[in-house]
Scaffold this active site. Structure first.
Site, mmCIF file in Angstrom:
data_model
loop_
_atom_site.group_PDB
_atom_site.id
_atom_site.type_symbol
_atom_site.label_atom_id
_atom_site.label_comp_id
_atom_site.label_asym_id
_atom_site.label_seq_id
_atom_site.Cartn_x
_atom_site.Cartn_y
_atom_site.Cartn_z
ATOM 1 N N HIS A 23 36.609 32.445 82.394
ATOM 2 C CA HIS A 23 36.059 33.570 81.656
ATOM 3 C C HIS A 23 34.553 33.501 81.719
ATOM 4 C CE1 HIS A 23 35.384 36.443 78.417
ATOM 5 N NE2 HIS A 23 36.619 36.849 78.665
ATOM 6 N N ASP A 81 44.784 36.731 79.419
ATOM 7 C CA ASP A 81 45.760 37.339 80.323
ATOM 8 C C ASP A 81 46.805 36.370 80.842
ATOM 9 O OD1 ASP A 81 44.859 39.949 80.272
ATOM 10 O OD2 ASP A 81 43.213 39.463 81.622
ATOM 11 N N HIS A 119 39.196 42.183 85.624
ATOM 12 C CA HIS A 119 39.080 42.501 84.195
ATOM 13 C C HIS A 119 40.501 42.704 83.673
ATOM 14 C CE1 HIS A 119 37.407 43.799 80.517
ATOM 15 N NE2 HIS A 119 36.910 44.984 80.840
HETATM 16 N N1 CMC Z 1 40.316 30.193 89.846
HETATM 17 C C1 CMC Z 1 39.637 29.329 90.629
HETATM 18 N N2 CMC Z 1 38.319 29.104 90.546
HETATM 19 C C2 CMC Z 1 37.641 29.804 89.616
HETATM 20 C C3 CMC Z 1 38.283 30.729 88.767
HETATM 21 C C4 CMC Z 1 39.662 30.901 88.906
HETATM 22 N N3 CMC Z 1 40.315 31.752 88.111
HETATM 23 N N4 CMC Z 1 37.363 31.289 87.942
HETATM 24 C C5 CMC Z 1 36.187 30.726 88.272
HETATM 25 N N5 CMC Z 1 36.357 29.833 89.282
HETATM 26 C C6 CMC Z 1 35.338 28.973 89.882
HETATM 27 C C7 CMC Z 1 34.446 29.745 90.836
HETATM 28 O O1 CMC Z 1 34.949 29.705 92.161
HETATM 29 C C8 CMC Z 1 33.144 28.999 90.679
HETATM 30 O O2 CMC Z 1 33.240 27.794 91.399
HETATM 31 P P1 CMC Z 1 31.966 27.248 92.216
HETATM 32 O O3 CMC Z 1 30.889 27.060 91.204
HETATM 33 O O4 CMC Z 1 32.429 25.979 92.844
HETATM 34 O O5 CMC Z 1 31.638 28.316 93.227
HETATM 35 C C9 CMC Z 1 33.121 28.624 89.215
HETATM 36 O O6 CMC Z 1 34.481 28.542 88.814
HETATM 37 C C10 CMC Z 1 32.382 29.627 88.340
HETATM 38 O O7 CMC Z 1 33.040 30.875 88.502
HETATM 39 P P2 CMC Z 1 32.340 32.290 88.520
HETATM 40 O O8 CMC Z 1 33.070 33.177 89.478
HETATM 41 O O9 CMC Z 1 30.860 32.109 88.718
HETATM 42 O O10 CMC Z 1 32.583 32.760 87.037
HETATM 43 P P3 CMC Z 1 32.361 34.204 86.499
HETATM 44 O O11 CMC Z 1 31.869 34.061 85.131
HETATM 45 O O12 CMC Z 1 31.549 35.020 87.450
HETATM 46 O O13 CMC Z 1 33.831 34.830 86.553
HETATM 47 C C11 CMC Z 1 35.979 35.514 85.933
HETATM 48 C C12 CMC Z 1 34.631 34.984 85.453
HETATM 49 C C13 CMC Z 1 36.861 35.861 84.744
HETATM 50 C C14 CMC Z 1 35.756 36.797 86.772
HETATM 51 C C15 CMC Z 1 36.636 34.430 86.827
HETATM 52 O O14 CMC Z 1 36.838 33.248 86.073
HETATM 53 C C16 CMC Z 1 37.946 34.915 87.437
HETATM 54 O O15 CMC Z 1 37.924 35.546 88.504
HETATM 55 N N6 CMC Z 1 39.112 34.599 86.790
HETATM 56 C C17 CMC Z 1 40.376 35.093 87.275
HETATM 57 C C18 CMC Z 1 40.549 36.533 86.846
HETATM 58 C C19 CMC Z 1 40.897 36.649 85.371
HETATM 59 O O16 CMC Z 1 41.732 35.923 84.862
HETATM 60 N N7 CMC Z 1 40.243 37.611 84.708
HETATM 61 C C20 CMC Z 1 40.534 37.914 83.303
HETATM 62 C C21 CMC Z 1 39.367 37.624 82.432
HETATM 63 S S1 CMC Z 1 39.834 37.645 80.702
HETATM 64 C C22 CMC Z 1 40.268 39.266 80.389
HETATM 65 C C23 CMC Z 1 39.087 40.128 80.263
HETATM 66 O O17 CMC Z 1 38.317 39.943 79.299
HETATM 67 O O18 CMC Z 1 38.970 41.036 81.062
#
Ligand code: CMC
Length: 462
Positions: free
Chosen positions: A322, A378, A283
């Protein structure tokens, strides 16, 4: 289309008789009508679906709330597919161009943009509540020199409840208003005290002559000069960054504030829960992780190898992806425009080249395109914070300062919402049932010992 709009949360339409779902339970052959309103069905309507009279009824399973609306809210609208963000209906682009952070905070809290007189009063009130009790200062002094500033902010935010015990009267509208003013006014002071504590520098008291961001810069960076004069370009850049971070509907920390606040605890305790949630690397902690990632990559030449690591799931591309935006995060686009203005004052951050190359290559790559992974807020904010000479530990604190107005606005909406009940999810129980208690000498050893046993063994070994 109407339903599509309703799912985006823009109010939908009044439910008609046709607005229903017919569900057939193939276990029993029974058919049920479930009302569809505002693009949603009520999870409780499924409870009537039973296989037997004494059956508990059907529950819905959504551990991360990926498809569950937890409240009604009129504060922030996001269309993640289209990359749209609006506060109280005003597009984020217009707010960043025409407004100040404090004006946006007023908008979030009170629902409308203020008149000039209302804005003057609001700014006066915020400016005159920036001081904290001297004992808060002593409290901060008690932390280790290297305490994480988010840990300190978490504690001091919660501690405000002990200095303003009347805030627990949440049904009193004056107390609620004062909690909004005090939390927004004091969070920069708490943040700056934490920063100065890490550096071993004397705390700088608020300066009422300065703007909200100008005063923050003064509390952070003032040294021996009689009066700190903030650079207006940095003041404006910070103000825009804070507008961008002010609210983002039901994200993890806001849900934490609402969930904890639903127990009717005082607002400062609920806000502390928000700070705690924001601390996490997925987050608010992500901007800190972005900089660590750029440090590790080291140079533009290493970007392709790093991206291979991401695709092989050895790495995560921090600052990308996101839960809601499946398009370019509109906040990232606006921040990107301000990066150059900040670098004009501070000098260019060399990591910008690595970030730009990462973005370019990732946007051209099928792995990221297929998963709709774009830069989020971010990705660039950390570069600005680093250019301001802030240590990475302060980055999430820089997010918490403006998010306080969003949290308190959401808390105000929640406590005044007649539909609010204490948050209390259900579970799918996966453990044992109805076991007989065995005597201690009749118990079997676990094949994989629990952690405490492993620790005990380690401590016992020479
Ligand atoms: N790098 C590599 N792969 C990713 C990333 C990433 N940053 N984000 C998602 N994926 C992949 C993930 O591995 C999955 O692939 P597969 O379907 O092959 O298993 C697919 O994309 C869907 O991802 P998810 O984890 O199901 O997506 P989510 O909605 O649960 O997670 C997130 C959202 C923000 C936690 C994630 O994108 C992430 O970890 N990003 C990096 C951390 C980050 O930048 N966070 C800040 C968010 S914005 C500020 C805020 O509002 O807090």
């Amino acid at each position: 289309m109407a339903d599509e709009q309703a799912q985006q949360g823009n109010g939908g339409g009044v439910a008609t008789a046709r607005d229903s779902l017919t569900v057939t339970d193939n276990r029993t052959g029974e058919t049920y009508d479930v009302e569809v309103a505002e693009g949603t069905v009520k999870a409780m309507d499924f409870r009537q679906i039973k296989v037997a009279e004494d059956d508990f009824g059907l529950m819905t399973f959504d551990p991360a709330f990926t498809n569950t609306a937890s409240c009604r809210s009129a504060i922030t609208f996001i269309d993640g597919e289209a990359g749209v963000l609006e506060h109280r209906g005003y597009p984020i682009e217009q707010l960043c161009e025409k407004s100040t952070y404090l004006e946006v905070a007023y908008l979030l809290v009170y629902g409308e943009l203020p008149t000039q007189a209302q804005l003057d009063t609001w700014i006066y009130q915020i400016t005159h509540h920036t001081y904290v009790h001297e004992n808060i200062k002593k409290f901060v002094e008690g932390f280790r020199y290297d305490a994480h500033p988010m840990g300190m902010l978490l504690a001091t935010m919660g501690a405000l409840s002990t200095f303003y015990p009347a805030a627990k009267n949440i049904e009193n509208d004056m107390e609620r208003h004062m909690a909004a003013v005090r939390s927004i006014a004091k969070v920069p002071t708490l943040a700056a005290f934490a920063y100065r504590h890490n550096l071993g520098l004397p705390y700088v008291y608020p300066d009422n002559d300065l703007s909200y961001p100008g005063n923050f810069l003064s509390m952070m960076f003032k040294m021996t000069e009689v009066k700190y004069e903030p650079d207006p370009r940095l003041e404006r850049a910070l103000d825009v960054l804070w507008i961008l971070h002010a609210d983002h509907e039901q994200n993890c920390s806001t849900s934490a504030v609402r969930s904890v606040g639903s127990s009717q605890v005082d607002p400062y305790s609920a806000l502390a829960a928000g700070v705690a949630a924001l601390f996490g690397p997925l987050h608010g902690g992500a901007n800190e992780q972005v900089l660590r990632m750029l440090d590790r990559i080291g140079s533009v030449e290493n970007v392709p190898d790093f991206l291979e690591g991401v695709k092989n799931r050895k790495e995560r591309l921090m600052g990308f992806g996101h839960r809601v935006y499946k398009n370019y995060d509109p906040r990232a686009r606006i921040i990107k425009e301000h990066v150059d203005q900040v670098f004009e004052v501070t000098g260019k951050n060399p990591k910008l080249d690595i970030a730009t190359e990462l973005e370019k290559r990732a946007l051209d790559d099928d792995f990221f395109a297929e998963r709709k992974l774009y830069p989020n807020v971010d990705f660039y904010s950390g570069l600005i914070y680093e250019a301001l000479n802030l240590p990475t530990e302060m980055f999430t604190v820089m997010f918490a300062i403006p998010r306080t107005s969003g949290w308190i606005a959401q808390w105000l909406e929640m406590v005044q919402d007649e539909e609010t009940k204490i948050a209390r999810p259900r579970q799918i129980y996966t453990g044992h049932r109805e076991r007989d208690y065995p005597p201690i000498d009749g118990r079997e050893e676990l094949v994989d010992p629990p952690v405490d046993e492993k620790v005990a063994r380690k401590l016992a070994s020479p």
